[in-house]
Design a protein around this motif. Structure first.
Motif, PDB file in Angstrom:
ATOM      1  N   TYR A  18     -28.159  13.818  13.606  1.00  0.00           N
ATOM      2  CA  TYR A  18     -28.537  15.105  13.661  1.00  0.00           C
ATOM      3  C   TYR A  18     -26.707  15.793  14.775  1.00  0.00           C
ATOM      4  CZ  TYR A  18     -30.805  19.140  16.664  1.00  0.00           C
ATOM      5  OH  TYR A  18     -30.740  20.573  17.146  1.00  0.00           O
ATOM      6  N   LEU A  19     -26.514  15.116  15.717  1.00  0.00           N
ATOM      7  CA  LEU A  19     -25.528  15.738  16.448  1.00  0.00           C
ATOM      8  C   LEU A  19     -24.150  16.544  15.978  1.00  0.00           C
ATOM      9  CD1 LEU A  19     -25.364  12.939  19.543  1.00  0.00           C
ATOM     10  CD2 LEU A  19     -25.705  15.713  18.989  1.00  0.00           C
ATOM     11  N   ARG A  20     -24.240  15.723  14.708  1.00  0.00           N
ATOM     12  CA  ARG A  20     -22.495  15.412  13.947  1.00  0.00           C
ATOM     13  C   ARG A  20     -23.430  16.846  13.015  1.00  0.00           C
ATOM     14  NH1 ARG A  20     -18.630  14.799  12.845  1.00  0.00           N
ATOM     15  NH2 ARG A  20     -17.756  12.901  12.702  1.00  0.00           N
ATOM     16  N   ALA A  21     -24.654  16.875  12.600  1.00  0.00           N
ATOM     17  CA  ALA A  21     -25.308  18.115  12.223  1.00  0.00           C
ATOM     18  C   ALA A  21     -24.707  19.600  12.816  1.00  0.00           C
ATOM     19  CB  ALA A  21     -26.494  18.227  11.354  1.00  0.00           C
ATOM     20  N   LEU A  22     -25.218  19.077  14.213  1.00  0.00           N
ATOM     21  CA  LEU A  22     -25.270  20.589  14.649  1.00  0.00           C
ATOM     22  C   LEU A  22     -23.378  20.374  15.247  1.00  0.00           C
ATOM     23  CD1 LEU A  22     -27.139  20.803  18.371  1.00  0.00           C
ATOM     24  CD2 LEU A  22     -25.296  21.443  18.157  1.00  0.00           C
ATOM     25  N   THR A  23     -22.641  19.790  15.674  1.00  0.00           N
ATOM     26  CA  THR A  23     -21.579  20.003  15.432  1.00  0.00           C
ATOM     27  C   THR A  23     -20.667  20.595  13.976  1.00  0.00           C
ATOM     28  OG1 THR A  23     -20.983  17.565  15.891  1.00  0.00           O
ATOM     29  CG2 THR A  23     -21.093  18.949  17.730  1.00  0.00           C
ATOM     30  N   ASP A  24     -21.005  20.245  13.237  1.00  0.00           N
ATOM     31  CA  ASP A  24     -20.260  20.684  12.060  1.00  0.00           C
ATOM     32  C   ASP A  24     -21.106  21.559  12.040  1.00  0.00           C
ATOM     33  OD1 ASP A  24     -19.039  18.531  11.783  1.00  0.00           O
ATOM     34  OD2 ASP A  24     -20.150  18.101  10.115  1.00  0.00           O
ATOM     35  N   MET A  25     -21.820  22.756  12.129  1.00  0.00           N
ATOM     36  CA  MET A  25     -22.372  23.825  12.056  1.00  0.00           C
ATOM     37  C   MET A  25     -21.977  24.453  13.324  1.00  0.00           C
ATOM     38  SD  MET A  25     -25.455  25.132  13.135  1.00  0.00           S
ATOM     39  CE  MET A  25     -26.201  24.936  14.891  1.00  0.00           C
ATOM     40  N   ALA A  26     -21.347  24.477  14.607  1.00  0.00           N
ATOM     41  CA  ALA A  26     -21.323  25.330  15.287  1.00  0.00           C
ATOM     42  C   ALA A  26     -19.612  24.946  15.339  1.00  0.00           C
ATOM     43  CB  ALA A  26     -21.488  24.240  16.634  1.00  0.00           C
ATOM     44  N   ASP A  27     -18.592  24.688  13.882  1.00  0.00           N
ATOM     45  CA  ASP A  27     -17.558  25.018  13.359  1.00  0.00           C
ATOM     46  C   ASP A  27     -17.422  25.908  13.238  1.00  0.00           C
ATOM     47  OD1 ASP A  27     -16.192  22.952  14.895  1.00  0.00           O
ATOM     48  OD2 ASP A  27     -16.401  21.900  12.230  1.00  0.00           O
ATOM     49  N   ARG A  28     -18.596  26.566  12.206  1.00  0.00           N
ATOM     50  CA  ARG A  28     -18.219  27.868  11.591  1.00  0.00           C
ATOM     51  C   ARG A  28     -19.776  28.823  12.632  1.00  0.00           C
ATOM     52  NH1 ARG A  28     -20.369  23.704   8.915  1.00  0.00           N
ATOM     53  NH2 ARG A  28     -22.022  24.659   8.409  1.00  0.00           N
TER      54      ARG A  28
END
Length: 436
Positions: A18-28
């Protein structure tokens, strides 16, 4: 067995996935900490006002956070009620399943989405749905489609308007726990085994706890989410409930999940496949609810015509089923006298009862392997008939696989073969692992 609804010892920390998905989303998409983020032992990891992005992932994943991270974030263009309504309307217009349900309701079709207008959506829940929409769009669409099926069943069952709102929330949020699983599990070529299967079985509990954490949804929604993989015959998970022990909303969700999954998994003949599964597994699903779905499927089946190639699988499937049942009979016959007198909750009793139930269902459907030789001879040249035999066989083989999976999950010590009965089950499971 500990009741997940009353358990306080389940780890609800944000998972690395979940942390990976959230932080990757935050790149965009702009994601900002609107409060400082601390570890559970008081170390400040992120300052208030800091921008979140994938560069923070390694720091976040190395610590257990004091609170779920999405309690402290503000997100650019998050999922909100208007966005959910727009996505739901697009699904009804473009996807076969919700479109079929809307047509069946006629003038009442707007009621499929009506409960969304008053859906509670606190910021942490909006964050989770935004991560789902951006990083797992197939899961977001699944959740919306599932909600339309659940609402259709609720409306046809005469559910009160207030209860429809609770049902819609439960259906939309039922798979939040999947956000904490490795995305590889959804790859059809990826076999979920071992620890990953434990995570899969636990995901209804994870979702239930996240819903409870918001303190804005009815307890009935929590319970229904927990029950969305249960089965009426007790073969589901996570608690193995049966019949009246499953709540009315839980029954709606468990059927809606199956209906939705078939239309998502199969591009060819989803109605035909689903109709056969519901009829072959009538003990697993609530009959009163199935009665609202089957007539729609039969109308669809009449319009489906791409059945022909499936019939080629029928002989192989019949041979595998016959081999599975024969091998189990041989293992039972080889047991020492009196050895099969075992507790009802043993692996041997479970496997034996499930295989007997499957054989009984196949006999009732006219599809037991011992009857198939003559039937196949009669169906030569009948492509649709052969395809239906193949579809029944495919579902029966899937049930054999589910017996194997459940045995490994519930009795991990089977491979020790400490008793003749355990050895028999372990030998049958080894056969199934090689052949299925």
């Amino acid at each position: 067995m500990t009741d997940p609804l009353d358990s306080a010892d389940i780890d609800t920390a944000d998972s690395p996935h979940y942390l990976r998905a959230l932080t990757d989303m935050a790149d965009r998409r702009t994601v900002v900490a609107d409060a400082a983020i601390y570890t559970d032992n008081g170390i400040k990891l992120v300052e208030k006002g800091a921008r979140i992005d994938s560069r923070l992932y390694d720091r976040l994943v190395q610590h257990k956070l004091r609170e779920p991270i999405d309690r402290h974030l503000s997100i650019e263009n998050p999922v909100d009620v208007p966005a959910l309504l727009a996505a739901g309307q697009a699904l009804i217009a473009e996807e076969a399943l919700p479109n079929m349900l809307a047509e069946a309701l006629g003038p009442s079709a707007a009621s499929l989405l009506a409960p969304l207008r008053s859906l509670p959506l606190p910021a942490p829940m909006a964050c989770k749905l935004t991560v789902m929409r951006d990083q797992r769009p197939e899961l977001f669409e699944h959740s919306l489609q599932m909600m339309t099926v659940a609402m259709f069943l609720g409306i046809k069952s005469g559910l009160a308007e207030r209860d429809c709102g609770t049902l819609a929330a439960a259906a939309l949020l039922h798979d939040l726990g999947v956000l904490h699983m490795d995305p590889a599990w959804s790859d059809p070529d990826h076999k979920v085994v071992g620890v990953q299967r434990k995570h899969l079985v636990a995901h209804p509990i994870t979702a239930m706890l996240m819903i409870r954490d918001t303190k804005v949804y009815a307890r009935a929604a929590e319970v229904a989410v927990l029950e969305h993989h249960e089965r009426m015959d007790g073969s589901g998970y996570p608690r193995g409930l049966a019949g009246a022990d499953i709540t009315p909303m839980g029954r709606i969700l468990l059927l809606a999940e199956v209906v939705t999954a078939f239309y998502e998994k199969y591009e060819d003949m989803p109605a035909q496949r689903l109709s056969l599964v519901l009829r072959l597994n009538h003990r697993k699903f609530p009959s009163a609810l199935v009665a609202h779905i089957l007539p729609l499927l039969q109308e669809e089946v009449a319009r489906e015509s791409a059945l022909m190639p499936l019939g080629n699988d029928a002989p192989r499937q019949i041979d595998l089923l016959a081999e599975a049942f024969t091998y189990w009979d041989q293992l039972k016959a080889a047991l020492p006298p009196g050895a099969a007198k075992v507790p009802a909750d043993s692996a041997f009793a479970f496997t034996d009862s499930r295989l007997l139930a499957l054989q009984k269902a196949l006999i009732e459907a006219g599809s037991h392997p011992r009857h198939q030789g003559e039937l196949l001879a009669q169906l030569q040249g009948d492509a649709i008939g052969m395809a239906e035999v193949a579809l029944v066989g495919r579902e029966a083989l899937w049930q054999l696989q589910s017996i194997l999976n459940a045995s490994h999950r519930r009795w991990p010590q089977l491979s020790d073969r400490t008793t003749p009965m355990d050895a028999a089950v372990a030998d049958w499971c080894d056969w199934a692992l090689r052949r299925l």
